[in-house]
Structures are given as C-alpha cells and as structure tokens.
Design an enzyme around this catalytic site. Structure first.
Site, mmCIF file in Angstrom:
data_model
loop_
_atom_site.group_PDB
_atom_site.id
_atom_site.type_symbol
_atom_site.label_atom_id
_atom_site.label_comp_id
_atom_site.label_asym_id
_atom_site.label_seq_id
_atom_site.Cartn_x
_atom_site.Cartn_y
_atom_site.Cartn_z
ATOM 1 N N LYS A 1 51.481 40.827 26.071
ATOM 2 C CA LYS A 1 52.146 39.840 26.911
ATOM 3 C C LYS A 1 52.276 40.316 28.362
ATOM 4 C CE LYS A 1 54.354 36.371 28.342
ATOM 5 N NZ LYS A 1 55.481 35.617 27.956
ATOM 6 N N ALA A 36 45.140 30.522 46.806
ATOM 7 C CA ALA A 36 45.932 31.288 47.774
ATOM 8 C C ALA A 36 47.082 30.435 48.283
ATOM 9 C CB ALA A 36 45.054 31.735 48.933
ATOM 10 N N CYS A 59 58.968 34.299 34.784
ATOM 11 C CA CYS A 59 58.174 35.290 34.040
ATOM 12 C C CYS A 59 57.464 36.300 34.920
ATOM 13 C CB CYS A 59 57.161 34.580 33.146
ATOM 14 S SG CYS A 59 57.939 33.656 31.833
HETATM 15 C C1 UDX Z 1 53.299 32.312 33.229
HETATM 16 C C2 UDX Z 1 52.008 32.579 32.462
HETATM 17 O O1 UDX Z 1 50.939 31.797 33.003
HETATM 18 C C3 UDX Z 1 52.196 32.270 30.991
HETATM 19 O O2 UDX Z 1 51.012 32.564 30.275
HETATM 20 C C4 UDX Z 1 53.363 33.088 30.477
HETATM 21 O O3 UDX Z 1 53.635 32.797 29.117
HETATM 22 C C5 UDX Z 1 54.614 32.824 31.293
HETATM 23 O O4 UDX Z 1 54.359 33.058 32.671
HETATM 24 P P1 UDX Z 1 54.504 30.124 34.219
HETATM 25 O O5 UDX Z 1 55.647 31.000 34.603
HETATM 26 O O6 UDX Z 1 54.774 28.793 33.628
HETATM 27 O O7 UDX Z 1 53.559 30.904 33.169
HETATM 28 O O8 UDX Z 1 53.673 29.912 35.547
HETATM 29 P P2 UDX Z 1 52.147 30.023 36.025
HETATM 30 O O9 UDX Z 1 51.427 28.768 35.811
HETATM 31 O O10 UDX Z 1 51.521 31.273 35.505
HETATM 32 O O11 UDX Z 1 52.371 30.164 37.601
HETATM 33 C C6 UDX Z 1 53.127 31.264 38.120
HETATM 34 C C7 UDX Z 1 53.245 31.198 39.608
HETATM 35 O O12 UDX Z 1 52.006 31.528 40.220
HETATM 36 C C8 UDX Z 1 53.655 29.846 40.191
HETATM 37 O O13 UDX Z 1 54.650 30.062 41.180
HETATM 38 C C9 UDX Z 1 52.371 29.310 40.804
HETATM 39 O O14 UDX Z 1 52.631 28.469 41.895
HETATM 40 C C10 UDX Z 1 51.685 30.588 41.228
HETATM 41 N N1 UDX Z 1 50.212 30.493 41.307
HETATM 42 C C11 UDX Z 1 49.495 30.204 40.192
HETATM 43 C C12 UDX Z 1 49.575 30.706 42.530
HETATM 44 O O15 UDX Z 1 50.209 30.973 43.549
HETATM 45 N N2 UDX Z 1 48.198 30.631 42.574
HETATM 46 C C13 UDX Z 1 47.454 30.363 41.477
HETATM 47 O O16 UDX Z 1 46.219 30.319 41.598
HETATM 48 C C14 UDX Z 1 48.111 30.128 40.244
#
Ligand code: UDX
Length: 438
Positions: A208, A256, A264
C-alpha cells in the site's frame, strides 16, 4: 463460508462505509460499527456523511435490503465471521509517524466478542510491522481468532468502482486458512478475473505505501519538470504528453499543477519515512523528503505568480479561488493544496473568496475566517485575479467571455493545467499556468 458469512466493518468513515455497502451489495449480511453516534444514525437512515458519486444510492439500496445495519455497539460483531478494520490512521500530532490509537483500540474493542475461527482483517493503512504485532496481541486476548491484512486502493470519486472491480486484491496472511476465508469472501470479485496476490503480513502492508509513494513520486516528478520548463521556456503539458506515450512511463498521473493532497498521499509518504527510519532504512526513503518538498513548493509557486501579476502587497486585491477540495468529485478538503493556497493568500492580506461545488461546508469548518461564495458568479464578481485550483468539470465549462464581464481584471491562473488556454486568451484573458511559458 461464501455468501452465508456474516461480516462486520469497524470504523465507518470513507473506507468503512464504502466497504460495508459494497460487501452488502455482494449479498453478505454486514454490520458497520462506529463510535460516532451521529455518523451511525445518518448511515442507518441510508444517508452518507460525505460526498462520493454512486455510493449514496448503493448505501440507501443496501439499507433497504435489510442486509446492512450500523451500530455503536461493539457486541454486535459477535455474530460475524470476518471483521474488517477500517478506522483512520492520521498523521500524529507531534511528528511524521502515523497515529495508531484507533487501530489498536478497534482491535481491543472487538476482541471480547470474537467467535471461534473468526478472522480480523485490517484494511487501514499502517506502518509495516503493525499487523504482526496486532496478531501477537490478539493471540493473547482472543486466541480463537486470527488476523490478516488486506490493503485497499480506493480513490475518492471512484470508491465503489475501486472496491467492486479493483485492479488487484492483495492479502497478507500468516497461514492458508486465513487466505481461504478471504478467497471465499472475495469470490464474486475474483470471478471477474481480478488478480489475487498472497503476501506475508509485512509485504501486504508495504504494498500500500509503496503504491502511494510511487504515485506521489510521479506527480512530483512532473511538477519538478514544470519548474524546469518555466526556467527554460518550455511547456510541461506537451512534455508530459510526449513522455507518456512510452508505455514504461505511461501518461496517467502526469498532470502538472499545484500537487497532491488528500487524506492519503501526503500522510502516507511521511509515515513511510518515519517507519523506515525506525527500521534503520532511513536512507532508502530520503528521496520521499524531496517528493514532499517539490509538492509543497508548487503551492508557493502559485502564490509567487499572483504576486508578480498584482504586487508584493496583496491587501488591495480581491482574489477568486475556484476549488477547495483536494481533487474533483469529492468533498474532502484534508490537506487540500487549493485550500492551503487560499488560506495563505488570505493570511497575506488579500480579500479571498472561495467557491467549490461540494466542499464549501467542510472548507468553512477548517478555515472559518475565509470567505465563501455559493456561485461562481458571486465568487468572481469584481475579482482582480482568478485562481483555478481544483479541476471540477463545471469550471472547464465556464464561458470566459461571460466571466470577463464580471471581473475587474481578466487574469486567470490555471493551477491544474485543465483549462483551454486558447479559449481564454481569445476572450482577452491573461492566462498563466504552472509549467507553461506564457
Ligand atoms: C490515493 C490513491 O490513488 C489510492 O490508490 C489510495 O488508495 C488512496 O490515495 P486519492 O487520495 O483518492 O487516492 O487521490 P488521487 O486520485 O490519488 O489524487 C491525489 C492527489 O494528487 C490529488 O490532490 C490530485 O489532485 C493530485 N494529482 C493526481 C495531481 O496533482 N496530478 C496527477 O496527475 C494526479
């Protein structure tokens, strides 16, 4: 065991409420236990205490079916064969490590009610080593039961899909029996062809945090490239598109912008560093410190752009912030880069007004001094500058010409690289985006 198994879910927050409703939809009888009476009352009425697409209807449907119930009474787990522990593991108040109070007390609370042969299954994200020590504790307090670890990978906004059709199932077990029980419970999902990975307890816990560290690294990598593009006169969106065609790199998670937030990624990489240090492997994860620093720097870079557009002193200006949640299709504002930027601009003296389609109430709770607007129109009226900080689809649908009549200055910063730059420029806007040269 299969469909006759009774399940319990301890901790009915994001993860627990989703897991409980999804397992009920597979035909199991499920009881969800939480110490918060208000949450339990809401869930029992079939109402979700947070926003998650699709989960509201599923929850209501499962409550109606009679298979799914919620309670504050831990003795209700006495009927269950398998107990999923889904409580939170937030960052501790005095450091980077995870706070394990809730996990420990959840296991202690159910121990007196565990029936012979039952299995406790941890789903919370914990520092490696936690499962083994909980299993040892359980061997003393409830030797009739066993403990396994089964990390979840659900993304907010896709929680139901990620639970019912995950891209893999990972189970950490100490023996074949525990694996067989979990195979029975997950049989309908395995039948879809979902890869099944059996691991030992520490590896399951590590899967994880390794996955989340990789995702965080990917985002910070592209944000580092954005910084270089800005310095060199390049365009990070074109760069990301070009490198993404290499399947070894892949184009997803290369957006970006102002970086990652949420409940998380930020806390998981910090807890991972703290745990590695305890284990004597500090050096192996030193790079995550840089990942965290790049991520926080992106927030600062946006504020720098605001200052260079307006002035060092922000007190005379009205700034309209579009987006408060850490990502779209969620009402979660935990460690939200958007809200952090809004709060920092507010603290710098600017008149900040924040809009969000779903996150205003949780944002207000966290920052009661910020100003919030119910509509985009109200938010941008008379603004000297707009910051687009969470990429909700409704913001992409905005008409830049119409908005141009409402604001004082036609300046917008796209903190998510999600708006159509040409469209805005054609409507006469000064358009900035992170990692793209003007
Ligand atoms: C994450 C993991 O993806 C998931 O597998 C785990 O179980 C829990 O944590 P989540 O917290 O729902 O899920 O968010 P995620 O979709 O991963 O996005 C995290 C952050 O990264 C967001 O703030 C998003 O805006 C940012 N992000 C995501 C970017 O800045 N650029 C990207 O290309 C993708």
């Amino acid at each position: 065991m299969a469909m006759n198994a009774n399940l319990s879910v301890i901790g009915c927050g994001y993860l627990g409420a989703t897991h409980a409703a999804c397992m009920s939809s597979l035909g199991f009888t499920v009881v969800g236990v939480d110490t918060d009476p208000e949450k339990v009352a809401m869930l029992s009425r079939g109402e979700l205490p947070f926003y998650e697409p699709g989960l509201d209807t599923l929850l209501a449907q499962e409550i109606k079916s009679g298979r799914l119930t919620f309670t504050t009474d831990f003795s209700a787990v006495a009927e269950s064969d398998v107990h999923f522990v889904c409580v939170g593991t937030p960052q501790s108040k005095d450091g980077l490590a995870a706070d394990l109070t809730y996990v420990k007390s959840a296991v202690a609370a159910i121990a007196p009610y565990l029936k012979d042969g039952s299995l406790v299954v941890g789903k919370s994200t914990v520092p490696v080593g936690t499962a083994q020590s909980l299993r040892k504790q359980l061997a003393e307090s409830a030797p009739q039961a066993d403990l396994a670890w089964n990390p979840e990978f659900l993304r907010e906004g896709f929680a139901v899909e990620d639970t019912l059709t995950p891209n893999r199932l990972v189970v950490g077990v100490a023996n074949d029996r525990a694996e067989e029980i979990l195979k029975d419970v997950y049989a309908p999902i395995i039948a879809l062809g979902t890869p099944w990975i059996r691991a030992d307890l520490p590896t399951a816990e590590l899967v994880k945090v390794a996955a989340n560290s990789f995702l965080a690294t990917k985002i910070s990598f592209i944000n580092a490239m954005a910084e270089v593009c800005e310095a060199a006169g390049g365009d990070v969106t074109v760069l990301a598109n070009a490198i993404g065609y290499d399947p070894r790199i892949g184009s997803r998670f290369l957006q970006a912008g102002i970086g990652f937030g949420g409940g998380c990624l930020p806390k998981d990489i910090r807890a991972f560093m703290a745990r590695a240090e305890e284990l004597g492997a500090k050096q192996a994860l030193e790079f995550l410190r840089e990942i965290d620093a790049i991520n926080l720097r992106a927030r600062q870079r946006v504020i720098d752009v605001v200052r260079s557009d307006l002035s060092e002193n922000l007190t005379p200006y009205k700034l309209a912030v579009l987006g408060a949640t850490f990502k779209p299709d969620s009402d979660d504002v935990r460690d939200s880069p958007a809200l952090d930027i809004a709060a920092q601009l507010h603290a710098a003296g600017a008149h900040v007004v924040v809009h969000d389609p779903k996150g205003i109430e949780p944002a207000r709770k966290r920052f009661p001094n910020l100003n919030f607007a119910e509509t985009v129109t109200e938010c941008v009226k008379g603004a000297d500058l707009i910051l687009h900080l969470t990429e909700w689809s409704e913001y992409r649908a905005l008409d830049p010409s119409e908005l141009g009549h409402l604001v004082k200055n036609k300046i917008i910063i796209d903190g998510r690289n999600a708006l159509d730059r040409e469209l805005w420029r054609r409507a006469g806007w000064k358009f900035h985006a992170l990692g793209r040269t003007d």
